[in-house]
Scaffold this active site. Sequence first.
Site, PDB file in Angstrom:
ATOM      1  CB  VAL A 102     -19.262 -21.213 -21.975  1.00  0.00           C
ATOM      2  CG1 VAL A 102     -19.257 -20.035 -21.002  1.00  0.00           C
ATOM      3  CG2 VAL A 102     -20.661 -21.790 -22.086  1.00  0.00           C
ATOM      4  CB  ALA A 253     -13.382 -17.748 -16.222  1.00  0.00           C
ATOM      5  CG  ASP A 254     -11.364 -18.985 -21.985  1.00  0.00           C
ATOM      6  OD1 ASP A 254     -11.559 -18.472 -23.101  1.00  0.00           O
ATOM      7  OD2 ASP A 254     -10.347 -18.763 -21.312  1.00  0.00           O
ATOM      8  NE  ARG A 255     -17.257 -24.500 -21.467  1.00  0.00           N
ATOM      9  CZ  ARG A 255     -18.209 -24.753 -22.358  1.00  0.00           C
ATOM     10  NH1 ARG A 255     -19.398 -25.147 -21.960  1.00  0.00           N
ATOM     11  NH2 ARG A 255     -17.969 -24.615 -23.647  1.00  0.00           N
ATOM     12  CB  ALA A 263     -11.938 -23.999 -18.549  1.00  0.00           C
TER      13      ALA A 263
END
Length: 365
Positions: A102, A253-255, A263
């Site tokens: 995100v 974390a990517d999101r 995620a």
Amino acid sequence: MSAAGNPTRGTLQAIKYKRGSLEILDQRILPHETKYLKVEVTQDAWEAIREMKVRGAPAIAITGCLSIAVELDKTENKSKEELCKFVKSKLDYLITARPTAVNMRDAATTVMIWLEAVAGDEKKSPDDVRLLLIEFIEKMLEDDVQCNKMLGRIGADDILSRCSQVSVGVLTHCNTGSLATAGYGTALGVIRSLFERGKLHHAYCTETRPYHQGSRLTAFEIVYEQIPGTLICDSMAAILMKKRDISAVVVGADRVVANGDTANKIGTYQLAILAKYHDIPFYVIAPSTSIDLSMRTGDEIQIEERPPEELVHIKGIKIAADGINVWNPAFDVTPAKLITGGIVTEYGLFKPEEMEERLLAVKKK
């Protein structure tokens, strides 16, 4: 180009920037070679992100925005309206490179809100706005390093507060250090902070199949920084938790969505399950730019699927039988209830169920 298998101490930089010039470290060929690639236009950045020459959610956002700054340095004679349209089109394009993280979208929103406000000032000429925007983007690079150091301190403090040991053992997954950010790192920044205090007994990193971000990149950073560390196969995590003294598992974390579902790189979910079984605190270390409150649960997150070649080939050598089907999701979603240590942001450590309310409250202050 230089050999990097036996690195010397110094500042590890994934991103090299000065006004009008951007270079990124090609992470596909680490740890065997270090090679910096020039990013001269936004198209270069999109391709670098898509092809994972640069990776890590914070580094993706910073590289994307800096590529626009480089283009703006060479762009003149645009009206304010043309400038806003130009920047928005570039940001919208960059968001498409890798959809799960995100940070790029968050950075795009931040840049456009700032740009439209400044462009609305009648006292500022188009060139004033252009130069101010370049400075605004450059500050994002500086701010990321300071944010990472804050994450490292908060995460290390909490881990140590839970432990009676003089020093701790920590397991991490994928790559979340200087190579994934503007510098210092998120989850690896916690390990770095523990090490700097003399409180780290040992760091363990997974190989992180199929792209090997752990064995190629995290192991490289651990050796580079002379941190006591050991590499394990992804399938060794359970026995490691049973046999070795692991005080915490830390991941990036990517999101992160509103309910705390997260995620991150594929394999994170299974580590959270294992940590829960072995009663080991499981932490997500993420800047607030990785938190997406527009999504309520992890079921809404779009999971990127990567090419099958990444799974069936290693360094161009095929390791799987012809004709076998391949499923290669790049990320999985860890349910909030498995994040037992908490979610660490630059604003503090939050329990997943309280993150949204507390984060909104602290941002209002």
